[in-house]
Write a protein that holds these residues in place. Sequence first.
Motif, short mmCIF file in Angstrom:
data_model
loop_
_atom_site.label_atom_id
_atom_site.label_comp_id
_atom_site.label_asym_id
_atom_site.label_seq_id
_atom_site.Cartn_x
_atom_site.Cartn_y
_atom_site.Cartn_z
N GLN A 1 8.34 5.45 0.88
CA GLN A 1 7.78 6.88 0.71
C GLN A 1 6.82 6.84 1.85
N LEU A 2 5.87 5.76 2.08
CA LEU A 2 4.96 5.86 3.15
C LEU A 2 5.72 5.87 4.79
N THR A 3 6.82 5.37 4.78
CA THR A 3 7.48 5.02 5.88
C THR A 3 8.18 6.54 6.28
N LEU A 4 8.44 7.46 5.09
CA LEU A 4 8.88 8.82 5.35
C LEU A 4 7.89 9.69 5.88
N CYS A 5 6.70 9.55 5.32
CA CYS A 5 5.40 10.30 5.50
C CYS A 5 5.10 9.89 7.07
N LEU A 6 5.14 8.69 7.54
CA LEU A 6 5.11 8.28 9.03
C LEU A 6 5.89 9.13 9.79
N SER A 7 7.27 9.26 9.60
CA SER A 7 8.14 9.76 10.24
C SER A 7 8.09 11.34 10.27
N GLU A 8 7.63 12.08 9.05
CA GLU A 8 7.50 13.42 8.83
C GLU A 8 6.42 14.10 9.28
N GLU A 9 5.09 13.16 9.37
CA GLU A 9 3.78 14.06 9.63
C GLU A 9 3.79 13.79 11.08
N MET B 1 1.65 -5.66 -4.60
CA MET B 1 2.87 -5.63 -5.07
C MET B 1 3.28 -4.50 -6.02
N ALA B 2 2.41 -4.13 -7.07
CA ALA B 2 2.58 -2.87 -7.85
C ALA B 2 2.98 -1.69 -7.07
N VAL B 3 2.45 -1.58 -5.91
CA VAL B 3 2.99 -0.32 -5.23
C VAL B 3 4.26 -0.64 -4.40
N ILE B 4 4.42 -1.74 -3.93
CA ILE B 4 5.96 -1.97 -3.48
C ILE B 4 6.85 -1.91 -4.51
N VAL B 5 6.77 -2.23 -5.60
CA VAL B 5 7.65 -2.20 -6.72
C VAL B 5 8.05 -1.08 -7.00
N SER B 6 6.94 0.13 -6.85
CA SER B 6 7.20 1.50 -7.26
C SER B 6 7.59 2.31 -6.00
N LYS B 7 8.37 1.30 -5.26
CA LYS B 7 8.89 2.07 -3.89
C LYS B 7 7.95 2.92 -2.96
N GLY B 8 6.62 2.34 -2.91
CA GLY B 8 5.83 2.89 -2.06
C GLY B 8 6.04 2.85 -0.50
N VAL B 9 6.62 1.63 -0.21
CA VAL B 9 6.84 1.67 1.32
C VAL B 9 7.92 2.46 1.72
N GLY C 1 0.46 4.51 -15.09
CA GLY C 1 1.55 5.11 -14.44
C GLY C 1 1.22 5.98 -13.24
N GLY C 2 -0.17 5.83 -12.89
CA GLY C 2 -0.79 6.60 -11.63
C GLY C 2 -0.07 6.36 -10.41
N VAL C 3 0.26 4.93 -9.89
CA VAL C 3 1.08 4.73 -8.62
C VAL C 3 2.16 5.32 -8.53
N ALA C 4 3.09 5.25 -9.46
CA ALA C 4 4.39 5.84 -9.62
C ALA C 4 4.47 7.25 -9.17
N ALA C 5 3.41 7.93 -10.12
CA ALA C 5 3.18 9.50 -10.12
C ALA C 5 3.00 9.83 -8.54
N VAL C 6 2.00 9.29 -8.16
CA VAL C 6 1.42 9.54 -6.83
C VAL C 6 2.65 9.47 -5.66
N ILE C 7 3.33 8.11 -5.74
CA ILE C 7 4.58 8.37 -4.85
C ILE C 7 5.53 9.41 -5.07
N ASP C 8 5.54 9.79 -6.16
CA ASP C 8 6.50 10.94 -6.35
C ASP C 8 5.93 12.18 -6.00
#
Length: 507
Positions: A339-347, A329-337, A293-300
């Motif tokens: 979140q990364l898009t949000l990081c790109l706009s916020e940072e 695909m595991a990162v994509i399914v965990s809603k990684g995209v 569950g590490g990927v989902a936890a890091v995305i959160d």
Amino acid sequence: MSQRQVLQVFEQYQKSRTQFVQTVAELATRPQNIETLQNAGVMSLLRPLLLDVVPTIQQTAALALGRLANYNDDLAEAVVKGDILPQLVYSLAEQNRFYKKAAAFVLRAVARHSPALAQAVVDCGALDALVVSLEEFDPGVKEAAGWALGYIARHNEHLSQAVVEAGALPLLVLCLQEPEVALKRIAASALSDVAKHSPELAQTVVDTGAIAHLAQMVLNPDAKLKRQVFSALSQIAKHSVDLAELVVEAEVFPAVLACLRDPDEYVRKNVTTLMREITKHTPELSQMIVNTGGVAAVIDYLGDCRGNVRLPGIMMLGYVAAHSENLAMAVIVSKGVPQLTLCLSEEREDHVRAATVWALGQLGRHTAEHARAVASAGVLPRLLGLYMDTDSSEDLQVKAKKALKSILQKCTHLPALEPLLYDAPSNILKHVVGQFSKVLPHDSKARRLFVTSGGLKKVQEIKAEPGSALQEHITSINNCYPEEIVRYYSPGYSETLLERVEKYQPV
């Protein structure tokens, strides 16, 4: 002069010395006083007091020297040039525990500034005395010695090797097992400073049994201890697959994922760094992190923080995605995209944005499905903007261009590509138009949409070099449509029609 008067003189002299060292030690705690003290030649006045017959004067003189040396490298250099270090090293073996703490503090204060000053501390024989101090009964002396050893080791591989050869590591591991939390922190920090420089030094730390003792403390309630524990495990794991596997075998996962919700942001950052250092090595290690569950936890975690502390989490997702289609695909399914898009706009820091575009590139480069997931989030125009922005750092521009190309070469989701037709430079445009030339021949609905959206008209306006790849792609697109449609959307066609109207003679 009577005996009583003589004694009074000696008492007065002792009081004056005591008052002097105490005042200097107090003044040295405030930065605004340092230059004045230095100009007054206080170093040369303190040096003889290190050998004073009164222990408290010795200790306070050492404390004052440590505070001065801690302030900047010029003052630390003055301690070295004043031949004070050999005196301190000798005292470490001979004096009481209070003096030993103060002496170790001075050695640490000198060593922290640069490799050259740390080497000066080593050259005066301090390592052996500090290692012996790690065996003292008093935990305060052990802390001071461990701290000094860590400051020496952190500079480079050569100095770390000297610390190892002095026999410090087994004693630092014993310090991990002591009840005092402050001592545990310092021991973990010193082990981290040794392990970070090379696989060989990290292996030496492992060979002393450090991992098992560090692993037992990952859920300790003390935040500062957890920071150092996760830092040490990260510095071990980063060097090789074998070392990373040894950390994983200590069964710290999934327990450490709970620390991603720790109130201390540096605990959270260091846990994420540990996960990054493990996932970067192999698909199998990445899969293990995904399974716990590490990927989902890091995305959160990325959603709950801002700034530099996001960096290891962003990179961890990129490393996982880089290994294989399934892991991406595991990162994509965990809603990684999103979140990364949000990081790109916020940072706003370019190095954080560069890591984010790299991670998005790793997610989108595998297949059309992966590329669509990234492109549908509106990432492509953002990547193009960062690539073309003259204010972007060179590294950010390079990574944005590479990510853009790797996603474009797989992307068949034409609505996401179309905005790029209007803004992209020719070196990017050829990839965009190339994707249209691959999809349009086989999709009648897409061909119709391409006309009605204005895409075909835009393609006719592109000025391409004859014989170039871009020109070939444009020709392939035009071949998908009747000639009169292509002519109709070509620049100048309306003028041609008007000319024909003017020249037309009705019957």
